[in-house]
Design a protein around this motif. Structure first.
Motif, short mmCIF file in Angstrom:
data_model
loop_
_atom_site.label_atom_id
_atom_site.label_comp_id
_atom_site.label_asym_id
_atom_site.label_seq_id
_atom_site.Cartn_x
_atom_site.Cartn_y
_atom_site.Cartn_z
N ASP A 5 54.54 50.50 75.59
CA ASP A 5 54.93 51.31 76.75
C ASP A 5 53.81 51.38 77.78
O ASP A 5 54.07 51.35 78.99
N THR A 44 55.71 58.04 84.30
CA THR A 44 55.27 59.42 84.10
C THR A 44 53.84 59.47 83.56
O THR A 44 53.26 60.54 83.41
N THR A 70 61.05 54.63 83.75
CA THR A 70 60.82 54.91 85.17
C THR A 70 62.00 55.67 85.78
O THR A 70 61.84 56.27 86.84
N1 UDP Z 1 57.24 53.30 80.76
C1 UDP Z 1 56.71 54.33 79.99
N2 UDP Z 1 56.66 55.60 80.49
C2 UDP Z 1 57.13 55.91 81.75
C3 UDP Z 1 57.70 54.87 82.53
C4 UDP Z 1 57.74 53.58 82.02
O1 UDP Z 1 56.28 54.11 78.85
O2 UDP Z 1 57.05 57.08 82.17
C5 UDP Z 1 57.21 51.91 80.25
C6 UDP Z 1 58.33 51.60 79.27
O3 UDP Z 1 57.81 50.71 78.30
C7 UDP Z 1 59.33 50.86 80.15
C8 UDP Z 1 58.44 50.11 81.10
O4 UDP Z 1 57.35 51.00 81.34
O5 UDP Z 1 60.13 49.98 79.40
C9 UDP Z 1 59.07 49.70 82.40
O6 UDP Z 1 59.87 50.73 82.94
P1 UDP Z 1 61.49 50.65 83.02
O7 UDP Z 1 62.01 49.99 81.78
O8 UDP Z 1 61.97 52.02 83.32
O9 UDP Z 1 61.68 49.69 84.28
P2 UDP Z 1 63.05 49.30 85.04
O10 UDP Z 1 64.16 49.22 84.02
O11 UDP Z 1 63.34 50.36 86.05
O12 UDP Z 1 62.73 48.00 85.70
#
Ligand code: UDP
Length: 246
Positions: A78, A139, A146
């Motif tokens: 993450d 966060t 996100t």
């Molecule tokens: N992530 C996290 N904490 C947060 C936001 C994001 O650990 O507060 C990590 C998590 O592993 C996630 C990655 O960052 O899979 C990318 O974010 P996300 O999957 O939300 O991206 P999107 O689907 O919007 O492209």
């Protein structure tokens, strides 16, 4: 048709752009043409007088729950995902500054050399001065996404709405790319989304918006001019709010 003289419907909004949007037609990474197009749309909003801040995802680079991270400890994976959002944020900052939009990147994980740390009151001040604030590193905590970061920042910034730019033009009863009979909703209540498990955003993000009574507007960010049109309450989109209107 939207008319350039119509007043903006919202004073301040947060736009969540998923990483997938930024990869354009590619299967991985950042497509600079797509980033430029999103930046141009954001510039039109800023010029219209609406204050706008952004949360950028990282699905185009790395997700903690991806197969590539299957053997990793969840928290470490993450953190890698959060670092990937910083890369996307810098790409977006570059695209915006190139076309004359003033920006600040604020990272939830301090990275003094490339971004300001996240400071809520400072972010508000930037927006009052007309700068576009890009919130990076989600966060700052593992086990979140996100989407939740977008909901959290929208509440903290006292935004009038959270705009979720995706590759489809709203929320459907089923995946419209797979099911031709899928129906698009104009409006839904927070409870509809949660009870029907419509998966447009994480349940925690939807619940946070419900508790703070901030509408979620889901729309396609792909068409030129779409963002501004939807911001004026026109065009095709789905609004999630306390009461379903239809
Ligand atoms: N992530 C996290 N904490 C947060 C936001 C994001 O650990 O507060 C990590 C998590 O592993 C996630 C990655 O960052 O899979 C990318 O974010 P996300 O999957 O939300 O991206 P999107 O689907 O919007 O492209």
């Amino acid at each position: 048709m939207s008319d350039v003289t119509s007043a903006p419907k919202y004073k301040r909004v947060l736009l969540k752009v998923s990483g997938e949007v930024l990869m354009g037609e590619q299967s991985y990474g950042i497509d600079m043409h797509t980033v430029d197009a999103v930046a141009a749309a954001i510039k039109r909003v800023a010029q219209s007088g609406t204050e706008i801040c952004l949360v950028i995802g990282a699905g185009n680079i790395f997700r903690g729950l991806s197969k590539a991270a299957a053997d990793m400890e969840r928290a470490s994976a993450d953190y890698m995902g959060m670092l990937a959002t910083v890369m996307n944020a810098l790409a977006m900052q570059n695209a915006l500054e190139k076309i004359g939009v003033q920006t600040r990147v604020q990272s939830a994980i301090p990275m003094a050399a490339i971004a300001e740390p996240y400071i809520r009151r400072r972010a508000v001040r930037h927006m009052e001065k007309g700068r576009v604030v890009i919130f990076a590193a989600g966060t700052g905590n593992p086990y979140f996404t996100t989407d939740t970061a977008a909901a959290l920042r929208a509440a903290e910034m006292q935004c009038d709405a959270l705009f979720k730019g995706t590759s489809v033009d709203g929320i459907y009863s089923a995946d419209p790319k797979k099911d031709p009979a899928a129906k698009r909703y104009d409006t839904l209540s927070y409870m509809d989304v949660l009870a029907q498990d419509l998966r447009v955003m994480d349940a925690s993000a939807v619940a946070l918006m419900r508790d703070n009574n901030i509408p979620i507007v889901v729309f396609s960010i792909k068409g030129r001019g779409n963002l501004l049109t939807v911001l004026r309450g026109e065009g095709t989109h789905t609004v999630v709010a306390a009461d379903r209107i239809a």
